[in-house]
Design a protein around this motif. Structure first.
Motif, PDB file in Angstrom:
ATOM      1  N   GLY A  54       0.785  -1.234   0.000  1.00 10.62           N
ATOM      2  CA  GLY A  54       0.000   0.000   0.000  1.00 10.62           C
ATOM      3  C   GLY A  54       0.813   1.278   0.000  1.00 10.62           C
ATOM      4  O   GLY A  54       0.254   2.367  -0.117  1.00 10.62           O
ATOM      5  N   ALA A  55       2.127   1.163   0.122  1.00 13.57           N
ATOM      6  CA  ALA A  55       2.969   2.358   0.222  1.00 13.57           C
ATOM      7  C   ALA A  55       4.429   1.981  -0.034  1.00 13.57           C
ATOM      8  O   ALA A  55       4.774   0.798  -0.074  1.00 13.57           O
ATOM      9  CB  ALA A  55       2.837   2.979   1.610  1.00 13.57           C
ATOM     10  N   THR A  56       5.234   3.004  -0.165  1.00 13.67           N
ATOM     11  CA  THR A  56       6.681   2.792  -0.180  1.00 13.67           C
ATOM     12  C   THR A  56       7.227   3.244   1.162  1.00 13.67           C
ATOM     13  O   THR A  56       6.648   4.114   1.819  1.00 13.67           O
ATOM     14  CB  THR A  56       7.387   3.597  -1.290  1.00 13.67           C
ATOM     15  OG1 THR A  56       7.146   4.984  -1.077  1.00 13.67           O
ATOM     16  CG2 THR A  56       6.923   3.173  -2.659  1.00 13.67           C
ATOM     17  N   ALA A  74       5.774   7.099   0.605  1.00 11.91           N
ATOM     18  CA  ALA A  74       4.629   7.675  -0.104  1.00 11.91           C
ATOM     19  C   ALA A  74       3.554   6.619  -0.276  1.00 11.91           C
ATOM     20  O   ALA A  74       3.855   5.426  -0.352  1.00 11.91           O
ATOM     21  CB  ALA A  74       5.077   8.176  -1.478  1.00 11.91           C
ATOM     22  N   PRO A  75       2.300   7.047  -0.356  1.00 11.08           N
ATOM     23  CA  PRO A  75       1.241   6.084  -0.668  1.00 11.08           C
ATOM     24  C   PRO A  75       1.481   5.470  -2.041  1.00 11.08           C
ATOM     25  O   PRO A  75       2.065   6.113  -2.928  1.00 11.08           O
ATOM     26  CB  PRO A  75      -0.031   6.940  -0.687  1.00 11.08           C
ATOM     27  CG  PRO A  75       0.324   8.232  -0.048  1.00 11.08           C
ATOM     28  CD  PRO A  75       1.800   8.407  -0.196  1.00 11.08           C
ATOM     29  N   ARG A  76       1.051   4.263  -2.207  1.00 12.28           N
ATOM     30  CA  ARG A  76       1.263   3.527  -3.464  1.00 12.28           C
ATOM     31  C   ARG A  76       0.832   4.339  -4.678  1.00 12.28           C
ATOM     32  O   ARG A  76       1.516   4.374  -5.696  1.00 12.28           O
ATOM     33  CB  ARG A  76       0.512   2.203  -3.392  1.00 12.28           C
ATOM     34  CG  ARG A  76       0.595   1.407  -4.670  1.00 12.28           C
ATOM     35  CD  ARG A  76      -0.154   0.099  -4.557  1.00 12.28           C
ATOM     36  NE  ARG A  76      -0.189  -0.564  -5.861  1.00 12.28           N
ATOM     37  CZ  ARG A  76      -0.427  -1.822  -6.036  1.00 12.28           C
ATOM     38  NH1 ARG A  76      -0.670  -2.601  -5.003  1.00 12.28           N
ATOM     39  NH2 ARG A  76      -0.447  -2.348  -7.237  1.00 12.28           N
ATOM     40  N   GLU A  77      -0.310   4.995  -4.597  1.00  8.31           N
ATOM     41  CA  GLU A  77      -0.848   5.701  -5.760  1.00  8.31           C
ATOM     42  C   GLU A  77      -0.001   6.897  -6.193  1.00  8.31           C
ATOM     43  O   GLU A  77      -0.150   7.398  -7.307  1.00  8.31           O
ATOM     44  CB  GLU A  77      -2.302   6.128  -5.536  1.00  8.31           C
ATOM     45  CG  GLU A  77      -2.490   7.083  -4.380  1.00  8.31           C
ATOM     46  CD  GLU A  77      -2.779   6.403  -3.044  1.00  8.31           C
ATOM     47  OE1 GLU A  77      -3.256   7.082  -2.129  1.00  8.31           O
ATOM     48  OE2 GLU A  77      -2.518   5.185  -2.916  1.00  8.31           O
ATOM     49  N   HIS A  78       0.925   7.348  -5.336  1.00  6.91           N
ATOM     50  CA  HIS A  78       1.791   8.468  -5.697  1.00  6.91           C
ATOM     51  C   HIS A  78       3.230   8.034  -5.944  1.00  6.91           C
ATOM     52  O   HIS A  78       4.082   8.866  -6.247  1.00  6.91           O
ATOM     53  CB  HIS A  78       1.768   9.538  -4.601  1.00  6.91           C
ATOM     54  CG  HIS A  78       0.410  10.113  -4.367  1.00  6.91           C
ATOM     55  ND1 HIS A  78      -0.369  10.634  -5.366  1.00  6.91           N
ATOM     56  CD2 HIS A  78      -0.315  10.237  -3.233  1.00  6.91           C
ATOM     57  CE1 HIS A  78      -1.521  11.054  -4.859  1.00  6.91           C
ATOM     58  NE2 HIS A  78      -1.512  10.819  -3.579  1.00  6.91           N
ATOM     59  N   SER A  79       3.504   6.767  -5.814  1.00  5.52           N
ATOM     60  CA  SER A  79       4.871   6.274  -5.933  1.00  5.52           C
ATOM     61  C   SER A  79       5.219   5.908  -7.370  1.00  5.52           C
ATOM     62  O   SER A  79       4.504   5.151  -8.021  1.00  5.52           O
ATOM     63  CB  SER A  79       5.060   5.041  -5.046  1.00  5.52           C
ATOM     64  OG  SER A  79       6.298   4.434  -5.330  1.00  5.52           O
ATOM     65  N   ASN A 105       0.487  13.732  -9.589  1.00 15.65           N
ATOM     66  CA  ASN A 105       1.497  13.336  -8.602  1.00 15.65           C
ATOM     67  C   ASN A 105       1.861  14.544  -7.743  1.00 15.65           C
ATOM     68  O   ASN A 105       2.252  15.590  -8.271  1.00 15.65           O
ATOM     69  CB  ASN A 105       2.744  12.793  -9.316  1.00 15.65           C
ATOM     70  CG  ASN A 105       3.752  12.243  -8.335  1.00 15.65           C
ATOM     71  OD1 ASN A 105       4.341  12.982  -7.557  1.00 15.65           O
ATOM     72  ND2 ASN A 105       3.957  10.942  -8.382  1.00 15.65           N
TER      73      ASN A 105
END
Length: 164
Positions: A54-56, A74-79, A105
């Motif tokens: 779900g994140a980095t 960062a959250p997955r959707e922004h990584s 982003n």
């Protein structure tokens, strides 16, 4: 047909959990490699990131006071690193502003990231742990020599992680 989610793969998560990734001694050694990578590529930010489902999570950067380290990841959707794990290959974006999939982003919107290059950190069992990556607030081309430098450093990073 639903696409296989390599990022959330349970076997990959188990492999990652077997390593002591947050050992303070490891962080210092990884930071040294990040500093060397940033210097050699002439970029302000180099990082080692583990990509979770779900994140980095940031294991190290060249500057322990940078925003990425402060945020911890960062959250997955922004990584951008998620693309490396999903594709099992380097991911390079010379200018995020030219790519609609990255238009929202936060790093781009805040003027922090315009260029990104990341290579996979491949564990001994073949699972992708995360990335060794570099970022720039300016658009920048990445050539074969840049990716070779990242791969060489990634190999060194993996040897340290396996040893810890």
């Amino acid at each position: 047909m639903e696409q296989h989610d390599a990022v959330a793969n349970l076997d990959r998560m188990r492999a990652i959990a077997a390593y002591d990734l947050f050992d303070p001694g490891l962080a210092g050694e990884l930071r040294s490699i990040c500093r060397r990578t940033a210097d050699r590529l002439g970029l302000p930010l180099a990082a080692v990131q583990v990509v979770l489902d779900g994140a980095t999570a940031v294991l190290a950067t060249n500057d322990e006071n940078d925003l990425l380290t402060t945020m911890g990841g960062a959250p997955r959707e922004h990584s951008l690193c998620v693309n490396v794990v999903q594709d099992r290959a380097p991911y390079v974006v010379e200018d995020l502003a030219d790519h609609p999939e990255h238009a929202d982003n936060p790093g781009l919107l805040l003027g922090l990231i315009r260029a990104y290059a990341g290579v996979p950190l491949v564990l001994p069992g073949g699972e992708i742990l995360g990335t060794h990556c570099v970022m720039s607030p300016q658009p920048r081309p990445f050539g074969h020599a840049d990716l070779a430098e990242l791969r060489t450093a990634a190999d060194e990073i993996l040897r340290l992680i396996v040893r810890h």
